[in-house]
Design an enzyme around this catalytic site. Structure first.
Site, PDB file in Angstrom:
ATOM      1  N   ASN A  12      28.065 -10.613 -61.312  1.00 58.70           N
ATOM      2  CA  ASN A  12      28.350 -11.946 -60.748  1.00 58.70           C
ATOM      3  C   ASN A  12      29.183 -11.759 -59.491  1.00 58.70           C
ATOM      4  O   ASN A  12      30.252 -11.127 -59.547  1.00 58.70           O
ATOM      5  CB  ASN A  12      29.185 -12.787 -61.728  1.00 58.70           C
ATOM      6  CG  ASN A  12      28.400 -13.299 -62.917  1.00 58.70           C
ATOM      7  OD1 ASN A  12      27.180 -13.128 -63.007  1.00 58.70           O
ATOM      8  ND2 ASN A  12      29.092 -13.938 -63.846  1.00 58.70           N
ATOM      9  N   LYS A  19      26.083 -14.633 -65.264  1.00 57.32           N
ATOM     10  CA  LYS A  19      26.497 -14.330 -66.630  1.00 57.32           C
ATOM     11  C   LYS A  19      27.544 -15.354 -67.073  1.00 57.32           C
ATOM     12  O   LYS A  19      28.376 -15.706 -66.263  1.00 57.32           O
ATOM     13  CB  LYS A  19      27.094 -12.910 -66.720  1.00 57.32           C
ATOM     14  CG  LYS A  19      26.098 -11.788 -66.422  1.00 57.32           C
ATOM     15  CD  LYS A  19      26.764 -10.406 -66.421  1.00 57.32           C
ATOM     16  CE  LYS A  19      27.659 -10.174 -65.236  1.00 57.32           C
ATOM     17  NZ  LYS A  19      28.241  -8.811 -65.141  1.00 57.32           N
ATOM     18  N   CYS A  55      22.576 -22.079 -61.934  1.00 62.46           N
ATOM     19  CA  CYS A  55      21.517 -21.078 -61.778  1.00 62.46           C
ATOM     20  C   CYS A  55      21.251 -20.458 -63.139  1.00 62.46           C
ATOM     21  O   CYS A  55      21.991 -20.680 -64.087  1.00 62.46           O
ATOM     22  CB  CYS A  55      21.932 -20.004 -60.769  1.00 62.46           C
ATOM     23  SG  CYS A  55      23.288 -18.959 -61.351  1.00 62.46           S
ATOM     24  N   CYS A  98      24.226 -12.003 -58.936  1.00 65.14           N
ATOM     25  CA  CYS A  98      24.208 -13.473 -58.866  1.00 65.14           C
ATOM     26  C   CYS A  98      25.238 -13.884 -57.822  1.00 65.14           C
ATOM     27  O   CYS A  98      26.429 -13.623 -57.988  1.00 65.14           O
ATOM     28  CB  CYS A  98      24.556 -14.096 -60.213  1.00 65.14           C
ATOM     29  SG  CYS A  98      24.874 -15.872 -60.052  1.00 65.14           S
ATOM     30  N   ASP A 105      27.820  -3.906 -65.943  1.00 62.58           N
ATOM     31  CA  ASP A 105      28.636  -4.781 -65.092  1.00 62.58           C
ATOM     32  C   ASP A 105      29.283  -3.941 -63.981  1.00 62.58           C
ATOM     33  O   ASP A 105      29.464  -2.735 -64.125  1.00 62.58           O
ATOM     34  CB  ASP A 105      29.698  -5.443 -65.976  1.00 62.58           C
ATOM     35  CG  ASP A 105      30.757  -6.166 -65.192  1.00 62.58           C
ATOM     36  OD1 ASP A 105      30.398  -7.045 -64.386  1.00 62.58           O
ATOM     37  OD2 ASP A 105      31.956  -5.846 -65.370  1.00 62.58           O
ATOM     38  N   ARG A 106      29.633  -4.584 -62.862  1.00 61.88           N
ATOM     39  CA  ARG A 106      30.242  -3.844 -61.758  1.00 61.88           C
ATOM     40  C   ARG A 106      31.777  -3.839 -61.836  1.00 61.88           C
ATOM     41  O   ARG A 106      32.389  -2.808 -62.112  1.00 61.88           O
ATOM     42  CB  ARG A 106      29.789  -4.463 -60.407  1.00 61.88           C
ATOM     43  CG  ARG A 106      30.051  -3.587 -59.200  1.00 61.88           C
ATOM     44  CD  ARG A 106      29.871  -4.325 -57.870  1.00 61.88           C
ATOM     45  NE  ARG A 106      31.119  -4.997 -57.492  1.00 61.88           N
ATOM     46  CZ  ARG A 106      31.329  -5.565 -56.297  1.00 61.88           C
ATOM     47  NH1 ARG A 106      30.373  -5.590 -55.392  1.00 61.88           N
ATOM     48  NH2 ARG A 106      32.483  -6.137 -56.019  1.00 61.88           N
ATOM     49  N   ASP A 107      32.393  -5.002 -61.609  1.00 59.71           N
ATOM     50  CA  ASP A 107      33.855  -5.061 -61.455  1.00 59.71           C
ATOM     51  C   ASP A 107      34.563  -4.942 -62.806  1.00 59.71           C
ATOM     52  O   ASP A 107      34.298  -5.710 -63.724  1.00 59.71           O
ATOM     53  CB  ASP A 107      34.254  -6.372 -60.774  1.00 59.71           C
ATOM     54  CG  ASP A 107      33.603  -6.508 -59.400  1.00 59.71           C
ATOM     55  OD1 ASP A 107      33.774  -5.588 -58.588  1.00 59.71           O
ATOM     56  OD2 ASP A 107      32.905  -7.521 -59.176  1.00 59.71           O
ATOM     57  N   CYS A 126      21.052 -17.120 -63.427  1.00 54.70           N
ATOM     58  CA  CYS A 126      21.414 -15.698 -63.380  1.00 54.70           C
ATOM     59  C   CYS A 126      22.891 -15.428 -63.630  1.00 54.70           C
ATOM     60  O   CYS A 126      23.250 -14.324 -64.046  1.00 54.70           O
ATOM     61  CB  CYS A 126      20.950 -15.065 -62.068  1.00 54.70           C
ATOM     62  SG  CYS A 126      21.162 -16.026 -60.576  1.00 54.70           S
ATOM     63  N   HIS A 157      40.442  -4.398 -56.599  1.00 56.49           N
ATOM     64  CA  HIS A 157      41.171  -3.888 -55.436  1.00 56.49           C
ATOM     65  C   HIS A 157      42.531  -4.570 -55.348  1.00 56.49           C
ATOM     66  O   HIS A 157      42.623  -5.790 -55.420  1.00 56.49           O
ATOM     67  CB  HIS A 157      40.371  -4.159 -54.165  1.00 56.49           C
ATOM     68  CG  HIS A 157      41.058  -3.683 -52.926  1.00 56.49           C
ATOM     69  ND1 HIS A 157      41.193  -2.350 -52.626  1.00 56.49           N
ATOM     70  CD2 HIS A 157      41.658  -4.359 -51.929  1.00 56.49           C
ATOM     71  CE1 HIS A 157      41.847  -2.222 -51.488  1.00 56.49           C
ATOM     72  NE2 HIS A 157      42.148  -3.419 -51.042  1.00 56.49           N
ATOM     73  N   HIS A 182      25.678 -17.019 -56.929  1.00 57.30           N
ATOM     74  CA  HIS A 182      25.904 -18.460 -57.109  1.00 57.30           C
ATOM     75  C   HIS A 182      27.261 -18.767 -57.736  1.00 57.30           C
ATOM     76  O   HIS A 182      27.888 -17.908 -58.355  1.00 57.30           O
ATOM     77  CB  HIS A 182      24.800 -19.039 -58.000  1.00 57.30           C
ATOM     78  CG  HIS A 182      23.425 -18.673 -57.540  1.00 57.30           C
ATOM     79  ND1 HIS A 182      22.593 -17.839 -58.253  1.00 57.30           N
ATOM     80  CD2 HIS A 182      22.764 -18.997 -56.413  1.00 57.30           C
ATOM     81  CE1 HIS A 182      21.456 -17.675 -57.593  1.00 57.30           C
ATOM     82  NE2 HIS A 182      21.536 -18.364 -56.470  1.00 57.30           N
TER      83      HIS A 182
HETATM   84 MG   LIG Z   1      33.668  -7.199 -65.089  1.00 58.64          MG
HETATM   85 ZN   LIG Z   2      22.993 -17.056 -60.087  1.00 57.96          ZN
END
Ligand SMILES: [Mg+2]
Ligand SMILES: [Zn+2]
Length: 201
Positions: free
Chosen positions: A61, A121, A117, A99, A10-12, A119, A19, A101
């Site tokens: 996401n 999560k 969608c 994703c 996962d990114r964030d 995709c 931020h 969406h």
């Molecule tokens: Mg996260």
């Molecule tokens: Zn999606």
């Protein structure tokens, strides 16, 4: 050709911090390259995983454009910057799926991104895409994230799950996800999660 072990990340809240706007005090996910700050242990953990032979993918996401909060180009520029920053730190990421969406959208949102969608999560679409395109072995692949949504997506993709859960966190607390946050591995930092994954083989 045998499939490879993978980390789907996962990114964030997992790779990079949210931020905090110094002037308004608002908290939001990164939407500009200058917002990107690696969380503690991230670079160490990714380097260790690379060295151990793991293929690395990012699954994120990013509904901001669908909700009218940011434009799509900002999201894509920020993701590209993340990959460049990681590569500069010696961590080549093998794939990234975002994703864009959102089921409901928002005022001024990009209509082409609004709606259901496969995709977003906790759906497993981004994970199964990377498992296929990067030739990953699901039995030796882990989803690493900071929320129950990530863990749910990992289970749906039939990979193993690892939760980064910093001690003392309250803001945007993943405990709101309740029992869904259960995971195969839980640790307080990214590198501790990776160490446990490597220990389990
Ligand atoms: Mg996260
Ligand atoms: Zn999606």
């Amino acid at each position: 050709m045998s499939a490879r072990p993978g980390l789907l990340v996962d990114r964030d809240g997992t790779l990079v911090d949210v931020h905090r706007d110094g002037e308004t005090g608002t908290v939001h996910t990164a939407f500009h390259p200058s917002h990107l700050r690696f969380l503690p242990g991230v670079l160490e953990g990714l380097r260790a995983a690379k060295q151990a032979g793991f293929t690395i993918g990012v699954v994120t996401n990013q509904p901001g454009a669908a909700k009218g909060q940011v434009d799509r180009a900002s999201i894509e520029r920020t993701n590209a910057a993340l990959l460049s920053m990681l590569e500069a730190e010696g961590v080549k990421v093998d794939g990234l799926e975002a994703c864009l969406h959102h089921p409901d959208g928002g005022p001024g949102g990009d209509d082409s991104l609004v709606g259901p969608c496969d995709c977003r999560k906790p759906k497993p679409g981004m994970l199964t895409t990377l498992i296929a395109t990067l030739d990953l072995d699901p039995a030796r692949t882990w989803m690493i994230g900071d929320t129950g949504t990530d863990m749910e997506a990992g289970r749906a993709a039939q990979v193993r799950t690892a939760l980064v859960f910093p001690s003392g966190r309250c803001e945007l607390c993943p405990l709101r996800d309740g029992p869904k946050a259960s995971a195969d591995v839980v640790a307080t930092t990214f590198d501790a999660v990776v160490a446990e994954i490597l220990r389990r083989g």
